[in-house]
Design a protein around this motif. Sequence first.
Motif, PDB file in Angstrom:
ATOM      1  N   LEU A  87       4.463 -16.360   5.022  1.00 34.79           N
ATOM      2  CA  LEU A  87       4.645 -14.963   5.422  1.00 34.79           C
ATOM      3  C   LEU A  87       3.340 -14.194   5.377  1.00 34.79           C
ATOM      4  CD1 LEU A  87       7.494 -15.480   3.240  1.00 34.79           C
ATOM      5  CD2 LEU A  87       8.095 -14.012   5.152  1.00 34.79           C
ATOM      6  N   VAL A  88       3.060 -13.471   6.452  1.00 33.60           N
ATOM      7  CA  VAL A  88       1.861 -12.661   6.553  1.00 33.60           C
ATOM      8  C   VAL A  88       2.294 -11.222   6.861  1.00 33.60           C
ATOM      9  CG1 VAL A  88      -0.263 -12.223   7.837  1.00 33.60           C
ATOM     10  CG2 VAL A  88       0.451 -14.583   7.354  1.00 33.60           C
ATOM     11  N   VAL A  89       1.790 -10.272   6.094  1.00 35.69           N
ATOM     12  CA  VAL A  89       2.140  -8.870   6.291  1.00 35.69           C
ATOM     13  C   VAL A  89       1.114  -8.203   7.200  1.00 35.69           C
ATOM     14  CG1 VAL A  89       2.479  -6.639   5.143  1.00 35.69           C
ATOM     15  CG2 VAL A  89       3.298  -8.752   4.051  1.00 35.69           C
ATOM     16  N   LEU A  90       1.614  -7.498   8.210  1.00 42.30           N
ATOM     17  CA  LEU A  90       0.765  -6.748   9.134  1.00 42.30           C
ATOM     18  C   LEU A  90       0.809  -5.278   8.736  1.00 42.30           C
ATOM     19  CD1 LEU A  90       2.012  -8.322  12.495  1.00 42.30           C
ATOM     20  CD2 LEU A  90       0.045  -9.025  11.125  1.00 42.30           C
ATOM     21  N   ALA A  91      -0.336  -4.676   8.475  1.00 46.65           N
ATOM     22  CA  ALA A  91      -0.360  -3.318   7.936  1.00 46.65           C
ATOM     23  C   ALA A  91      -1.207  -2.379   8.783  1.00 46.65           C
ATOM     24  CB  ALA A  91      -0.898  -3.339   6.506  1.00 46.65           C
ATOM     25  N   GLU A  92      -0.766  -1.124   8.849  1.00 42.90           N
ATOM     26  CA  GLU A  92      -1.533  -0.093   9.549  1.00 42.90           C
ATOM     27  C   GLU A  92      -2.817   0.251   8.792  1.00 42.90           C
ATOM     28  OE1 GLU A  92      -1.109   1.347  12.370  1.00 42.90           O
ATOM     29  OE2 GLU A  92       0.969   0.969  12.968  1.00 42.90           O
ATOM     30  N   LYS A  93      -2.760   0.178   7.452  1.00 44.85           N
ATOM     31  CA  LYS A  93      -3.921   0.531   6.643  1.00 44.85           C
ATOM     32  C   LYS A  93      -3.955  -0.351   5.402  1.00 44.85           C
ATOM     33  CE  LYS A  93      -1.451   4.211   4.187  1.00 44.85           C
ATOM     34  NZ  LYS A  93      -1.454   5.646   3.823  1.00 44.85           N
ATOM     35  N   ASP A  94      -5.137  -0.476   4.827  1.00 41.95           N
ATOM     36  CA  ASP A  94      -5.296  -1.257   3.609  1.00 41.95           C
ATOM     37  C   ASP A  94      -4.743  -0.475   2.423  1.00 41.95           C
ATOM     38  OD1 ASP A  94      -6.439  -3.328   4.933  1.00 41.95           O
ATOM     39  OD2 ASP A  94      -8.508  -2.782   4.466  1.00 41.95           O
ATOM     40  N   ASP A  95      -3.975  -1.134   1.595  1.00 40.26           N
ATOM     41  CA  ASP A  95      -3.357  -0.514   0.427  1.00 40.26           C
ATOM     42  C   ASP A  95      -3.299  -1.567  -0.673  1.00 40.26           C
ATOM     43  OD1 ASP A  95      -1.603   0.455  -1.529  1.00 40.26           O
ATOM     44  OD2 ASP A  95      -0.431   1.592  -0.074  1.00 40.26           O
ATOM     45  N   PRO A  96      -4.213  -1.519  -1.643  1.00 40.51           N
ATOM     46  CA  PRO A  96      -4.252  -2.557  -2.678  1.00 40.51           C
ATOM     47  C   PRO A  96      -2.941  -2.712  -3.437  1.00 40.51           C
ATOM     48  CG  PRO A  96      -6.236  -1.215  -2.761  1.00 40.51           C
ATOM     49  CD  PRO A  96      -5.303  -0.540  -1.805  1.00 40.51           C
ATOM     50  N   ARG A  97      -2.265  -1.597  -3.722  1.00 38.45           N
ATOM     51  CA  ARG A  97      -1.021  -1.703  -4.488  1.00 38.45           C
ATOM     52  C   ARG A  97       0.048  -2.441  -3.703  1.00 38.45           C
ATOM     53  NH1 ARG A  97       3.856   0.662  -5.013  1.00 38.45           N
ATOM     54  NH2 ARG A  97       3.445   2.068  -3.249  1.00 38.45           N
ATOM     55  N   ARG A  98       0.223  -2.055  -2.446  1.00 40.93           N
ATOM     56  CA  ARG A  98       1.250  -2.713  -1.645  1.00 40.93           C
ATOM     57  C   ARG A  98       0.857  -4.145  -1.312  1.00 40.93           C
ATOM     58  NH1 ARG A  98       3.809   0.220   3.190  1.00 40.93           N
ATOM     59  NH2 ARG A  98       5.566  -1.084   2.546  1.00 40.93           N
ATOM     60  N   ALA A  99      -0.434  -4.397  -1.134  1.00 41.19           N
ATOM     61  CA  ALA A  99      -0.866  -5.771  -0.884  1.00 41.19           C
ATOM     62  C   ALA A  99      -0.566  -6.650  -2.093  1.00 41.19           C
ATOM     63  CB  ALA A  99      -2.358  -5.803  -0.554  1.00 41.19           C
ATOM     64  N   ALA A 100      -0.799  -6.114  -3.296  1.00 36.43           N
ATOM     65  CA  ALA A 100      -0.488  -6.871  -4.508  1.00 36.43           C
ATOM     66  C   ALA A 100       1.007  -7.135  -4.607  1.00 36.43           C
ATOM     67  CB  ALA A 100      -0.971  -6.106  -5.745  1.00 36.43           C
ATOM     68  N   VAL A 101       1.824  -6.134  -4.292  1.00 38.55           N
ATOM     69  CA  VAL A 101       3.275  -6.320  -4.318  1.00 38.55           C
ATOM     70  C   VAL A 101       3.695  -7.363  -3.284  1.00 38.55           C
ATOM     71  CG1 VAL A 101       5.513  -5.202  -3.931  1.00 38.55           C
ATOM     72  CG2 VAL A 101       3.727  -4.013  -5.204  1.00 38.55           C
ATOM     73  N   ALA A 102       3.037  -7.353  -2.124  1.00 36.71           N
ATOM     74  CA  ALA A 102       3.348  -8.340  -1.087  1.00 36.71           C
ATOM     75  C   ALA A 102       3.069  -9.758  -1.583  1.00 36.71           C
ATOM     76  CB  ALA A 102       2.546  -8.047   0.175  1.00 36.71           C
ATOM     77  N   LEU A 103       1.938  -9.944  -2.262  1.00 34.63           N
ATOM     78  CA  LEU A 103       1.625 -11.264  -2.810  1.00 34.63           C
ATOM     79  C   LEU A 103       2.660 -11.672  -3.849  1.00 34.63           C
ATOM     80  CD1 LEU A 103      -2.262 -11.143  -3.259  1.00 34.63           C
ATOM     81  CD2 LEU A 103      -0.944 -12.146  -1.385  1.00 34.63           C
ATOM     82  N   GLN A 104       3.049 -10.728  -4.708  1.00 36.86           N
ATOM     83  CA  GLN A 104       4.059 -11.028  -5.714  1.00 36.86           C
ATOM     84  C   GLN A 104       5.392 -11.385  -5.067  1.00 36.86           C
ATOM     85  OE1 GLN A 104       3.258  -7.206  -7.794  1.00 36.86           O
ATOM     86  NE2 GLN A 104       3.295  -8.434  -9.661  1.00 36.86           N
ATOM     87  N   ALA A 105       5.675 -10.765  -3.934  1.00 35.66           N
ATOM     88  CA  ALA A 105       6.940 -11.018  -3.244  1.00 35.66           C
ATOM     89  C   ALA A 105       6.946 -12.365  -2.532  1.00 35.66           C
ATOM     90  CB  ALA A 105       7.209  -9.902  -2.233  1.00 35.66           C
ATOM     91  N   GLY A 106       5.750 -12.937  -2.317  1.00 38.08           N
ATOM     92  CA  GLY A 106       5.692 -14.245  -1.683  1.00 38.08           C
ATOM     93  C   GLY A 106       4.855 -14.321  -0.428  1.00 38.08           C
ATOM     94  N   ALA A 107       4.180 -13.234  -0.066  1.00 36.65           N
ATOM     95  CA  ALA A 107       3.321 -13.268   1.117  1.00 36.65           C
ATOM     96  C   ALA A 107       2.072 -14.107   0.849  1.00 36.65           C
ATOM     97  CB  ALA A 107       2.907 -11.853   1.520  1.00 36.65           C
ATOM     98  N   SER A 108       1.569 -14.713   1.905  1.00 37.58           N
ATOM     99  CA  SER A 108       0.330 -15.490   1.805  1.00 37.58           C
ATOM    100  C   SER A 108      -0.843 -14.772   2.436  1.00 37.58           C
ATOM    101  CB  SER A 108       0.506 -16.855   2.492  1.00 37.58           C
ATOM    102  OG  SER A 108       1.488 -17.626   1.840  1.00 37.58           O
ATOM    103  N   GLY A 109      -0.569 -13.618   3.056  1.00 35.51           N
ATOM    104  CA  GLY A 109      -1.660 -12.903   3.692  1.00 35.51           C
ATOM    105  C   GLY A 109      -1.307 -11.459   3.963  1.00 35.51           C
ATOM    106  N   TRP A 110      -2.341 -10.625   4.055  1.00 35.34           N
ATOM    107  CA  TRP A 110      -2.236  -9.198   4.384  1.00 35.34           C
ATOM    108  C   TRP A 110      -3.301  -8.938   5.434  1.00 35.34           C
ATOM    109  CZ3 TRP A 110       0.709  -5.021   2.352  1.00 35.34           C
ATOM    110  CH2 TRP A 110       0.265  -3.741   2.692  1.00 35.34           C
ATOM    111  N   VAL A 111      -2.890  -8.524   6.630  1.00 30.77           N
ATOM    112  CA  VAL A 111      -3.817  -8.419   7.754  1.00 30.77           C
ATOM    113  C   VAL A 111      -3.642  -7.062   8.424  1.00 30.77           C
ATOM    114  CG1 VAL A 111      -4.546  -9.440   9.940  1.00 30.77           C
ATOM    115  CG2 VAL A 111      -3.642 -10.900   8.130  1.00 30.77           C
ATOM    116  N   ALA A 112      -4.745  -6.447   8.821  1.00 30.75           N
ATOM    117  CA  ALA A 112      -4.687  -5.184   9.549  1.00 30.75           C
ATOM    118  C   ALA A 112      -4.120  -5.425  10.945  1.00 30.75           C
ATOM    119  CB  ALA A 112      -6.085  -4.578   9.651  1.00 30.75           C
ATOM    120  N   LYS A 113      -3.285  -4.482  11.396  1.00 33.56           N
ATOM    121  CA  LYS A 113      -2.690  -4.629  12.718  1.00 33.56           C
ATOM    122  C   LYS A 113      -3.727  -4.611  13.828  1.00 33.56           C
ATOM    123  CE  LYS A 113       2.106  -3.140  12.389  1.00 33.56           C
ATOM    124  NZ  LYS A 113       3.129  -2.226  12.962  1.00 33.56           N
TER     125      LYS A 113
END
Length: 255
Positions: free
Chosen positions: A103-129
């Motif tokens: 799972l890779v999360v596509l985000a409008e903006k960088d957000d360290p807190r939400r990116a950390a939560v995404a990793l904890q939830a099981g995401a393998s990546g956080w990428v700007a849209k």
Amino acid sequence: MVRIRVLVVDDHRIFAESLAAALAAEPDVDVSAAGSGPAALRCLERAAGEGRRFDVLLVDADLGGSLPGARPAVPVQDGDAEGLVDGISLVAGVRSAQPAVRLVVLAEKDDPRRAAVALQAGASGWVAKDCSLSRLLTVIRGVLRDETHLPPALLTGVLRELTAARKHRTESERLVQSLTPREREVLRCMVAGLGRKAVAERLFLSPHTVRTHMQNVLGKLGVHSTLAAVALARRAGVGPADLAGDVVERGGQLA
């Protein structure tokens, strides 16, 4: 040629269709799109039933949709009484149900807190849209090799968030251990997003008894809402009830 099956999950139709079209031009990528969390879950279920599971999900961090009677699996943002399924909550649900999917999360903006939560939830990546197609393809292929991908500018902030989360985890684990076995079952059902009636049906209890158990859970955990209880449970490594079978506890989560 081994083809990569990708599902784009985004409720912005033009963006989803444009991204899907760009990815489909790659010779080794098969791509589909879903416009909501429930639609994505239906796609996953249908594909699994046909023996052609998806390899990677690209999920909008700000995805909005509803699952009847459900609350968010990860309390990143407050949901209403019906329970909004945001993108990171969808990540948690898919990761629990189909661990092989990346799972890779596509985000409008960088957000360290939400990116950390995404990793904890099981995401393998956080990428700007707005990242390049070549960058996105690098991430897609990388996560299939079990790599974790974050923008360099986010690394320090994400590590700080994960370190803080680890400090809270020991105390969270102690509080969860104070629950009775039945209360832990109820907590796992809460993590899975089940409401009082659904928990009662699943555990063969009366709604009144379930209400008492839920009140006891909140009291012992020292919180005042279901969302807060779910957040604490996840910090302690408590996973959702397996809605297809027995109640389970997930291990090996980050932080």
